[in-house]
Design a protein around this motif. Structure first.
Motif, PDB file in Angstrom:
ATOM      1  N   LEU A 190      35.774  33.766  43.022  1.00  0.00           N
ATOM      2  CA  LEU A 190      34.717  32.764  42.876  1.00  0.00           C
ATOM      3  C   LEU A 190      33.987  32.934  41.542  1.00  0.00           C
ATOM      4  CD1 LEU A 190      33.063  30.463  44.169  1.00  0.00           C
ATOM      5  CD2 LEU A 190      31.591  32.225  45.174  1.00  0.00           C
ATOM      6  N   ALA A 191      33.615  34.170  41.205  1.00  0.00           N
ATOM      7  CA  ALA A 191      32.909  34.424  39.947  1.00  0.00           C
ATOM      8  C   ALA A 191      33.766  34.049  38.750  1.00  0.00           C
ATOM      9  CB  ALA A 191      32.500  35.894  39.862  1.00  0.00           C
ATOM     10  N   CYS A 192      35.068  34.303  38.843  1.00  0.00           N
ATOM     11  CA  CYS A 192      35.986  33.966  37.759  1.00  0.00           C
ATOM     12  C   CYS A 192      36.092  32.461  37.569  1.00  0.00           C
ATOM     13  CB  CYS A 192      37.361  34.572  38.046  1.00  0.00           C
ATOM     14  SG  CYS A 192      38.651  34.111  36.865  1.00  0.00           S
ATOM     15  N   LEU A 193      36.348  31.732  38.646  1.00  0.00           N
ATOM     16  CA  LEU A 193      36.523  30.282  38.558  1.00  0.00           C
ATOM     17  C   LEU A 193      35.231  29.572  38.172  1.00  0.00           C
ATOM     18  CD1 LEU A 193      38.790  29.673  41.698  1.00  0.00           C
ATOM     19  CD2 LEU A 193      39.479  29.554  39.297  1.00  0.00           C
ATOM     20  N   ALA A 194      34.103  30.108  38.608  1.00  0.00           N
ATOM     21  CA  ALA A 194      32.817  29.475  38.315  1.00  0.00           C
ATOM     22  C   ALA A 194      32.244  29.929  36.980  1.00  0.00           C
ATOM     23  CB  ALA A 194      31.820  29.791  39.422  1.00  0.00           C
ATOM     24  N   THR A 203      41.369  39.000  37.985  1.00  0.00           N
ATOM     25  CA  THR A 203      40.392  37.989  37.566  1.00  0.00           C
ATOM     26  C   THR A 203      39.589  38.364  36.320  1.00  0.00           C
ATOM     27  OG1 THR A 203      38.701  38.949  39.009  1.00  0.00           O
ATOM     28  CG2 THR A 203      40.118  37.221  39.954  1.00  0.00           C
ATOM     29  N   SER A 204      39.714  39.622  35.854  1.00  0.00           N
ATOM     30  CA  SER A 204      38.923  40.123  34.721  1.00  0.00           C
ATOM     31  C   SER A 204      37.421  40.042  34.996  1.00  0.00           C
ATOM     32  CB  SER A 204      39.259  39.357  33.435  1.00  0.00           C
ATOM     33  OG  SER A 204      40.590  39.596  33.044  1.00  0.00           O
ATOM     34  N   ILE A 205      37.063  40.272  36.251  1.00  0.00           N
ATOM     35  CA  ILE A 205      35.652  40.343  36.636  1.00  0.00           C
ATOM     36  C   ILE A 205      35.233  41.811  36.671  1.00  0.00           C
ATOM     37  CG2 ILE A 205      34.008  39.963  38.512  1.00  0.00           C
ATOM     38  CD1 ILE A 205      34.717  37.414  37.050  1.00  0.00           C
ATOM     39  N   SER A 206      34.063  42.120  36.107  1.00  0.00           N
ATOM     40  CA  SER A 206      33.490  43.459  36.168  1.00  0.00           C
ATOM     41  C   SER A 206      32.523  43.546  37.339  1.00  0.00           C
ATOM     42  CB  SER A 206      32.755  43.779  34.866  1.00  0.00           C
ATOM     43  OG  SER A 206      33.649  43.802  33.771  1.00  0.00           O
ATOM     44  N   TYR A 227      28.775  40.790  40.241  1.00  0.00           N
ATOM     45  CA  TYR A 227      30.038  40.374  39.640  1.00  0.00           C
ATOM     46  C   TYR A 227      29.736  39.662  38.329  1.00  0.00           C
ATOM     47  CZ  TYR A 227      31.802  41.176  44.372  1.00  0.00           C
ATOM     48  OH  TYR A 227      32.116  41.742  45.583  1.00  0.00           O
ATOM     49  N   LEU A 228      30.437  40.073  37.267  1.00  0.00           N
ATOM     50  CA  LEU A 228      30.192  39.509  35.943  1.00  0.00           C
ATOM     51  C   LEU A 228      31.521  39.236  35.246  1.00  0.00           C
ATOM     52  CD1 LEU A 228      27.949  38.945  33.717  1.00  0.00           C
ATOM     53  CD2 LEU A 228      28.571  41.212  32.837  1.00  0.00           C
ATOM     54  N   PRO A 229      31.757  38.000  34.770  1.00  0.00           N
ATOM     55  CA  PRO A 229      32.963  37.737  33.969  1.00  0.00           C
ATOM     56  C   PRO A 229      32.971  38.656  32.751  1.00  0.00           C
ATOM     57  CG  PRO A 229      31.937  35.679  34.651  1.00  0.00           C
ATOM     58  CD  PRO A 229      30.980  36.775  35.010  1.00  0.00           C
ATOM     59  N   LYS A 230      34.010  39.488  32.611  1.00  0.00           N
ATOM     60  CA  LYS A 230      34.015  40.531  31.588  1.00  0.00           C
ATOM     61  C   LYS A 230      33.936  39.981  30.179  1.00  0.00           C
ATOM     62  CE  LYS A 230      36.278  44.856  30.352  1.00  0.00           C
ATOM     63  NZ  LYS A 230      36.213  44.619  28.891  1.00  0.00           N
ATOM     64  N   HIS A 231      34.430  38.774  29.951  1.00  0.00           N
ATOM     65  CA  HIS A 231      34.426  38.236  28.594  1.00  0.00           C
ATOM     66  C   HIS A 231      33.002  38.087  28.062  1.00  0.00           C
ATOM     67  CE1 HIS A 231      33.009  34.077  29.288  1.00  0.00           C
ATOM     68  NE2 HIS A 231      33.574  34.204  30.481  1.00  0.00           N
ATOM     69  N   LEU A 232      32.019  37.963  28.966  1.00  0.00           N
ATOM     70  CA  LEU A 232      30.637  37.841  28.524  1.00  0.00           C
ATOM     71  C   LEU A 232      30.156  39.115  27.830  1.00  0.00           C
ATOM     72  CD1 LEU A 232      29.046  36.025  31.600  1.00  0.00           C
ATOM     73  CD2 LEU A 232      29.699  35.006  29.416  1.00  0.00           C
TER      74      LEU A 232
END
Length: 346
Positions: free
Chosen positions: A129-133, A67-70, A87-92
């Motif tokens: 969930l963090a990835c999709l949201a 999911t590329s979530i950190s 949980y944080l989307p890594k792209h941020l």
């Protein structure tokens, strides 16, 4: 294995044993069993507790490959001891001036007596969930009963939410990326019960710094009561033996009214008005094969009839059972349901 304050446990556990018979059996470890609620938990007469349910604990990772979530584990409070997994989307992390995204404060399930914010099942679910949201998620690891009987879990979750909205500058993943105009609360099973009670308290007391919860989702909420609802059994003796009853007596032996305490039965006469829920949007999810299904529907109807002025939605997945989206997270129905929860976090 967990160990408890034995004198305090004797006092509290005595109240529980007055309602649920003790056992004269021995565990595989040679200890004498005081009581057990299978397949969830076993309590020994020496005060130790063996948890039989729940998935293994897993460490955080810099980037989930799927999911590329950190992930990051943090201490919310030293005293009382409360921790959390973020949980944080890594792209941020790659943005010089990152956009602000919704933030979800989440409470895991497990009957208040097992489960963890750091478990494999919760982590897989939260990653997706963090990835999709495209949201920041703070999953609170509250202290478990019976070593820490309720209302301790409620207090821990309240403190965790208050930390998010007031001490966010202490944690850059929160302060840098979270949009505090889009604060959400969520939970599954006992976690959904926790979320409901947090919403009632937030509506009554308010949150620090004036923050309000935009929305909340309650997935397969653990509510119960002495009077049957819908298809629940009407046999009084049988109802008292159900895990939905016995777990509550174990985790909150001093609850006024027992199984009709407003914290487990929010529609009982005298319970706080549901019109005071501290959010403007609410999503209640139930599963067709879940023994708690009718309670969730009854709760949704009661909110609708209470005069609460928010936006309410009830979702049912007919062919699934309790917390299927975590237990079988790779199934098509689980993926669809998680996507539905993610779409709520806008």
């Amino acid at each position: 294995m967990y160990y408890i304050n034995w004198p305090k446990f004797v006092r509290l556990f005595g109240l529980f044993c007055s309602q649920v018979p003790t056992l004269n059996t021995m565990g595989s470890n040679g200890k004498e069993v005081a009581t057990e609620i299978l397949p969830f938990i076993r309590v020994y007469k020496d005060g130790s507790v063996e948890r039989l349910a729940g998935s293994p604990i897993v460490p955080p990772c810099a980037e989930d490959p799927e999911t590329s979530i950190s992930l990051k584990d943090i201490i919310v409070s030293q005293e009382p001891p409360i921790s959390a997994r973020i949980y944080l989307p890594k792209h941020l992390l790659d943005h010089h001036q990152p956009p602000k995204v919704p933030i979800l404060v989440y409470f895991h399930g497990g009957g208040f007596c097992f489960g963890s914010a750091f478990s494999f099942g919760e982590t897989k679910f939260m990653n997706r969930l963090a990835c999709l949201a495209n949201a920041v998620v703070v999953s609170i690891d509250y202290r478990l009963a019976p070593e820490h009987p309720l209302p301790i879990g409620y207090e821990d979750c309240w403190s965790g939410l208050q930390w998010v909205v007031s001490h966010s500058n202490e944690e850059p993943w929160v302060s840098t990326y979270a949009d505090f105009d889009r604060v959400y609360i969520g939970g599954d099973s006992a976690g959904a019960n926790l979320a409901h009670n947090i919403l009632i308290r937030a509506g009554s007391e308010g949150l620090r710094n004036g923050w309000l919860s935009l929305g909340a989702f309650l997935t397969h909420p653990y509510f119960w009561g002495s009077k049957p609802v819908g298809s629940e059994t009407k046999d009084v003796e049988q109802r008292e033996k159900l895990a939905t009853s016995t777990i509550w007596h174990l985790v909150y032996p001093e609850a006024a009214g027992g199984i009709d305490n407003p914290m487990i039965n929010p529609v009982v006469p005298g319970a706080p008005s549901l019109a005071g829920l501290g959010c403007s949007r609410l999503l209640v999810s139930v599963a067709g094969k879940d023994s708690l299904r009718d309670r969730g529907i009854s709760y949704s109807n009661a909110v609708k009839e209470s005069g609460w002025e928010g936006e309410l939605e009830l979702v049912e997945v007919e062919v699934e059972d309790h917390t299927f989206h975590i237990k079988v997270y790779d199934s098509e129905n689980a993926k669809k349901h998680i996507k539905r929860l993610a779409s709520f976090l806008v």
